[in-house]
Scaffold this motif. Structure first.
Motif, PDB file in Angstrom:
ATOM      1  N   LEU A   6      -6.518   1.477   6.497  1.00 55.26           N
ATOM      2  CA  LEU A   6      -7.309   2.709   6.547  1.00 55.26           C
ATOM      3  C   LEU A   6      -7.008   3.520   7.807  1.00 55.26           C
ATOM      4  O   LEU A   6      -7.026   4.754   7.774  1.00 55.26           O
ATOM      5  N   CYS A  65     -14.580   0.047   5.102  1.00 56.53           N
ATOM      6  CA  CYS A  65     -14.223  -1.292   4.636  1.00 56.53           C
ATOM      7  C   CYS A  65     -15.484  -2.097   4.317  1.00 56.53           C
ATOM      8  O   CYS A  65     -15.558  -2.769   3.285  1.00 56.53           O
ATOM      9  N   CYS A  81      -6.840   1.012  -3.590  1.00 53.08           N
ATOM     10  CA  CYS A  81      -5.968   0.197  -2.729  1.00 53.08           C
ATOM     11  C   CYS A  81      -6.669  -1.082  -2.290  1.00 53.08           C
ATOM     12  O   CYS A  81      -6.033  -2.136  -2.184  1.00 53.08           O
ATOM     13  N   PHE A  82      -7.971  -1.016  -2.056  1.00 53.12           N
ATOM     14  CA  PHE A  82      -8.731  -2.208  -1.702  1.00 53.12           C
ATOM     15  C   PHE A  82      -8.649  -3.230  -2.841  1.00 53.12           C
ATOM     16  O   PHE A  82      -8.497  -4.430  -2.594  1.00 53.12           O
ATOM     17  N   SER A 106     -12.977   3.522   9.609  1.00 51.78           N
ATOM     18  CA  SER A 106     -12.271   2.522   8.798  1.00 51.78           C
ATOM     19  C   SER A 106     -13.111   1.270   8.628  1.00 51.78           C
ATOM     20  O   SER A 106     -13.205   0.723   7.524  1.00 51.78           O
ATOM     21  N   MET A 165      -7.350  -4.435   5.584  1.00 44.68           N
ATOM     22  CA  MET A 165      -7.851  -3.191   4.986  1.00 44.68           C
ATOM     23  C   MET A 165      -8.200  -2.176   6.063  1.00 44.68           C
ATOM     24  O   MET A 165      -7.877  -0.994   5.930  1.00 44.68           O
ATOM     25  N   GLN A 216     -10.081  -8.346   5.359  1.00 43.06           N
ATOM     26  CA  GLN A 216     -10.854  -7.260   5.958  1.00 43.06           C
ATOM     27  C   GLN A 216     -10.055  -6.587   7.075  1.00 43.06           C
ATOM     28  O   GLN A 216      -9.987  -5.354   7.139  1.00 43.06           O
ATOM     29  N   MET A 263       0.837  -1.209   0.000  1.00 42.47           N
ATOM     30  CA  MET A 263       0.000   0.000   0.000  1.00 42.47           C
ATOM     31  C   MET A 263       0.870   1.257   0.000  1.00 42.47           C
ATOM     32  O   MET A 263       0.553   2.227  -0.675  1.00 42.47           O
ATOM     33  N   GLY A 274      -8.586   4.932  -1.605  1.00 44.00           N
ATOM     34  CA  GLY A 274      -8.897   3.819  -0.722  1.00 44.00           C
ATOM     35  C   GLY A 274      -9.527   2.655  -1.467  1.00 44.00           C
ATOM     36  O   GLY A 274      -9.176   1.491  -1.252  1.00 44.00           O
ATOM     37  N   LEU A 307      -5.144  -4.708  -2.746  1.00 42.64           N
ATOM     38  CA  LEU A 307      -5.088  -5.646  -1.622  1.00 42.64           C
ATOM     39  C   LEU A 307      -5.772  -6.965  -1.976  1.00 42.64           C
ATOM     40  O   LEU A 307      -5.256  -8.042  -1.681  1.00 42.64           O
ATOM     41  N   ASN A 308      -6.917  -6.883  -2.630  1.00 43.41           N
ATOM     42  CA  ASN A 308      -7.633  -8.102  -3.009  1.00 43.41           C
ATOM     43  C   ASN A 308      -6.880  -8.907  -4.048  1.00 43.41           C
ATOM     44  O   ASN A 308      -6.832 -10.136  -3.966  1.00 43.41           O
TER      45      ASN A 308
END
Length: 135
Positions: free
Chosen positions: A66, A81, A40-41, A77, A62, A59, A14, A37, A44-45
């Protein structure tokens, strides 16, 4: 991969995304922060699903990102999320879903060494969101 290694890896990832995007989180408005955000999610996934990480761990990561990187309070956050998770259903929020999918693509670009496109893609998403939200 231990949980600690996973959290260290995604936190570094990130940080790399934010550095490549050249978005200064402390100086952007809330809309830009949320767009980044969502992106970035997606990153991340992409990273986590490739490694078959438990959804609860994703989760938690994330929410941690955040709080620590985006400087949101823990309750905000968690809410953000949850919203992002709901947005993985395209029907729930097609625009955020598209941004998440751009983030997934961004993960694979970074993995393939194509880091130069991250700034361009993130900035284009932000410009598009701003343009259409002002209409």
């Amino acid at each position: 991969m231990t949980e600690k290694e996973y959290y260290n890896q995604v936190t570094n990832l990130m940080g790399e995304i934010i550095n490549l995007s050249e978005v200064q989180i402390t100086f952007v408005d809330e809309q830009e922060k949320q767009v980044l955000g969502a992106y970035c999610f997606g990153v991340l996934n992409g990273y986590s699903l490739e490694r078959k990480i438990n959804p609860i761990q994703i989760q938690g990561a994330m929410i941690d990102i955040l709080v620590k990187i985006f400087n949101y309070p823990p309750s905000t956050s968690a809410q953000f999320c949850d919203f992002l998770i709901q947005c993985t259903d395209e029907k729930f929020h097609p625009s955020i879903n598209a941004i998440i999918h751009k983030g997934i693509e961004g993960y694979y670009e970074i993995k393939d060494g194509k880091k130069e496109s991250i700034q361009q893609v993130v900035n284009q998403i932000i410009k598009s969101v701003k343009y259409y939200s002002e209409k």
